[in-house]
Design a protein around this motif. Structure first.
Motif, PDB file in Angstrom:
ATOM      1  N   TYR A 112      -6.245  -9.063  -1.564  1.00  0.00           N
ATOM      2  CA  TYR A 112      -6.355  -7.671  -1.979  1.00  0.00           C
ATOM      3  C   TYR A 112      -7.393  -6.967  -1.108  1.00  0.00           C
ATOM      4  CZ  TYR A 112     -10.459  -9.523  -4.435  1.00  0.00           C
ATOM      5  OH  TYR A 112     -11.647 -10.147  -4.724  1.00  0.00           O
ATOM      6  N   GLY A 113      -7.665  -5.713  -1.432  1.00  0.00           N
ATOM      7  CA  GLY A 113      -8.609  -4.950  -0.626  1.00  0.00           C
ATOM      8  C   GLY A 113      -7.928  -4.336   0.585  1.00  0.00           C
ATOM      9  N   SER A 114      -8.685  -4.161   1.650  1.00  0.00           N
ATOM     10  CA  SER A 114      -8.170  -3.514   2.850  1.00  0.00           C
ATOM     11  C   SER A 114      -7.932  -4.527   3.959  1.00  0.00           C
ATOM     12  CB  SER A 114      -9.151  -2.443   3.340  1.00  0.00           C
ATOM     13  OG  SER A 114     -10.395  -3.040   3.697  1.00  0.00           O
ATOM     14  N   LEU A 115      -7.150  -4.095   4.931  1.00  0.00           N
ATOM     15  CA  LEU A 115      -6.956  -4.877   6.145  1.00  0.00           C
ATOM     16  C   LEU A 115      -7.966  -4.361   7.167  1.00  0.00           C
ATOM     17  CD1 LEU A 115      -3.052  -4.857   6.273  1.00  0.00           C
ATOM     18  CD2 LEU A 115      -4.535  -6.756   5.635  1.00  0.00           C
ATOM     19  N   PRO A 116      -8.988  -5.147   7.529  1.00  0.00           N
ATOM     20  CA  PRO A 116     -10.083  -4.644   8.364  1.00  0.00           C
ATOM     21  C   PRO A 116      -9.623  -4.188   9.742  1.00  0.00           C
ATOM     22  CG  PRO A 116     -10.216  -7.029   8.104  1.00  0.00           C
ATOM     23  CD  PRO A 116      -9.173  -6.564   7.155  1.00  0.00           C
ATOM     24  N   ASP A 117     -10.247  -3.133  10.230  1.00  0.00           N
ATOM     25  CA  ASP A 117      -9.913  -2.577  11.538  1.00  0.00           C
ATOM     26  C   ASP A 117     -10.118  -3.588  12.663  1.00  0.00           C
ATOM     27  OD1 ASP A 117      -9.377  -0.244  10.225  1.00  0.00           O
ATOM     28  OD2 ASP A 117     -11.249   0.755  10.799  1.00  0.00           O
ATOM     29  N   PHE A 145      -2.456  -5.738  -1.386  1.00  0.00           N
ATOM     30  CA  PHE A 145      -3.372  -4.860  -0.664  1.00  0.00           C
ATOM     31  C   PHE A 145      -3.356  -3.433  -1.208  1.00  0.00           C
ATOM     32  CE2 PHE A 145      -2.458  -8.204   2.525  1.00  0.00           C
ATOM     33  CZ  PHE A 145      -3.743  -8.683   2.646  1.00  0.00           C
ATOM     34  N   ASN A 146      -2.185  -2.906  -1.568  1.00  0.00           N
ATOM     35  CA  ASN A 146      -2.086  -1.619  -2.245  1.00  0.00           C
ATOM     36  C   ASN A 146      -2.801  -0.503  -1.481  1.00  0.00           C
ATOM     37  OD1 ASN A 146      -1.218   0.109  -4.219  1.00  0.00           O
ATOM     38  ND2 ASN A 146      -2.913  -0.311  -5.610  1.00  0.00           N
ATOM     39  N   LEU A 147      -2.369  -0.269  -0.261  1.00  0.00           N
ATOM     40  CA  LEU A 147      -2.964   0.784   0.562  1.00  0.00           C
ATOM     41  C   LEU A 147      -1.898   1.332   1.491  1.00  0.00           C
ATOM     42  CD1 LEU A 147      -3.178  -1.379   3.040  1.00  0.00           C
ATOM     43  CD2 LEU A 147      -5.477  -1.722   2.190  1.00  0.00           C
ATOM     44  N   GLN A 148      -2.312   2.038   2.528  1.00  0.00           N
ATOM     45  CA  GLN A 148      -1.361   2.579   3.492  1.00  0.00           C
ATOM     46  C   GLN A 148      -1.261   1.652   4.709  1.00  0.00           C
ATOM     47  OE1 GLN A 148      -2.341   6.632   4.438  1.00  0.00           O
ATOM     48  NE2 GLN A 148      -1.780   7.386   2.415  1.00  0.00           N
ATOM     49  N   PRO A 187      -1.903   0.423   8.074  1.00  0.00           N
ATOM     50  CA  PRO A 187      -3.001   0.785   8.979  1.00  0.00           C
ATOM     51  C   PRO A 187      -2.488   1.196  10.358  1.00  0.00           C
ATOM     52  CG  PRO A 187      -2.904  -1.590   8.655  1.00  0.00           C
ATOM     53  CD  PRO A 187      -1.931  -1.002   7.699  1.00  0.00           C
ATOM     54  N   ILE A 211     -10.287 -11.618  -0.213  1.00  0.00           N
ATOM     55  CA  ILE A 211     -10.183 -10.503   0.724  1.00  0.00           C
ATOM     56  C   ILE A 211     -10.278 -11.040   2.142  1.00  0.00           C
ATOM     57  CG2 ILE A 211     -11.144  -8.848  -0.918  1.00  0.00           C
ATOM     58  CD1 ILE A 211     -13.778  -9.007   0.570  1.00  0.00           C
TER      59      ILE A 211
END
Length: 363
Positions: free
Chosen positions: A113-118, A136-139, A141, A91
């Motif tokens: 994987y996980g999120s892309l940190p702000d 990453f499998n999210l929207q 950012p 991550i």
């Protein structure tokens, strides 16, 4: 007067403390904090099959000599972090936001994987950012819109869902936007077509819907657009192609367009590849396409085109591939097609054509 004088002295004391604190805080962001940020990344790697980071990213050597790292000569800060195709799994930690001099960030072809940190929104110097081919499998950012110096943004095959943010239109320096092979839905935001520097837009293989923005024609720098394999519908406005003299590739295949093919395509004089197959285009093939003398590929198969193949296509002497199969074309194959001496692939089957291939094309 003494009270005012005391307040003034007190204010000055606080002001000096503020300056000292700010100076110390600024000094805290240096090559040491760059190293700490990279070590935090290393600590969040769960699989490093070649031991590239495990054996190379060591505090016994200068961070500027680590694999995948480059430092600027002027400030001696990390300017490039490129660990593409290292086959890493892990991550991304928020500490990477401290790499404030970073201009290139490459993570493509790994298994993050996980999120892309702000905190990555703090990388205001970034010009190149590529997270493609990860998990990453999210929207997408929203903080990406704050990276206003970006020239390249690679986000393909990450399994992104949701919509394309309108705020990406704030990336006024962007030249390439890669969003293909995701699960993006909704319409194409018109704000993207206000990026006057954009040269490449790839939206291939998503779940986009709605019409193709007519504002598309405001992009004179555009060289390549691929919005194929989506659910776009409606027509292609005539004015769409009025001001695209530099466009080289237009790929809109695999959608649900149902209009006639605009004759104004002829204004894209630099067009080399035209892909409109697997749609519901009606009407005749515009004879004006014959004015596109730079064309090397025409793919307009599996649609509902009618009428005859225009002889003007014989002017496209650089043509190497011609695909009109599975339409409702009638008439004979024009003898002008024999001018296409570079043609190596031609598919006209599943129509109502009469006659044989011109003898000029038979070798």
């Amino acid at each position: 007067m003494e009270t005012n004088h005391s307040l003034c002295i007190l204010f000055m004391a606080f002001f000096v403390q503020f300056l000292v604190f700010s100076f110390v805080g600024a000094k805290q962001t240096n090559i040491i904090t760059d190293q700490q940020a990279l070590l935090a990344l290393k600590a969040h790697i769960t699989h490093d099959p070649s031991n590239l980071l495990a054996t190379n990213w060591s505090t016994t050597t200068s961070v500027c000599n680590w694999i995948g790292i480059r430092c600027g000569a002027r400030h001696h800060r990390v300017t490039i972090l490129d660990i593409s195709s290292f086959n890493l799994t892990g991550i991304i930690p928020p500490q990477l936001g401290n790499l404030s001099f970073l201009t290139i960030l490459g993570f493509q072809n790994n298994s993050f994987y996980g999120s892309l940190p702000d905190e990555l929104a703090q990388l205001r110097r970034l010009k190149y950012l590529d997270f493609s081919y990860n998990n990453f499998n999210l929207q997408i950012p929203l903080w990406l819109a704050s990276l206003t110096k970006l020239q390249f943004l690679g986000l393909n095959e990450i399994k992104f869902s949701g919509t394309i943010p309108q705020s990406l239109g704030n990336l006024s320096s962007l030249q390439q936007l890669h969003l293909d092979y995701n699960q993006l839905s909704g319409s194409i935001p018109t704000s993207i077509f206000n990026i006057s520097s954009l040269q490449l837009l790839s939206l291939y293989h998503n779940q986009l819907s709605g019409s193709f923005p007519s504002i598309f024609f405001n992009m004179p720098s555009l060289l390549y657009i691929d919005a194929g394999d989506n659910g776009l519908s409606g027509g292609l406005p005539e004015a769409t192609f009025d001001y695209l003299p530099c466009l080289e590739t237009l790929a809109l295949d695999g959608n649900m367009f149902s209009s006639e093919i605009p004759s104004t395509l002829s204004k894209c004089r630099g067009l080399q590849s035209l892909s409109l197959s697997y749609n519901y285009f009606t009407g005749a093939i515009p004879k004006e396409i014959g004015q596109l003398t730079q064309l090397k590929e025409i793919r307009i198969g599996h649609s509902r085109l009618q009428g005859e193949i225009p002889g003007e296509l014989g002017n496209c002497t650089r043509l190497e591939l011609l695909t009109f199969q599975n339409n409702q074309l009638t008439g004979s194959i024009p003898k002008d097609i024999g001018n296409l001496i570079q043609l190596t692939n031609m598919h006209l089957d599943d129509n109502n054509l009469q006659g044989a291939i011109p003898k000029e094309m038979v070798t």
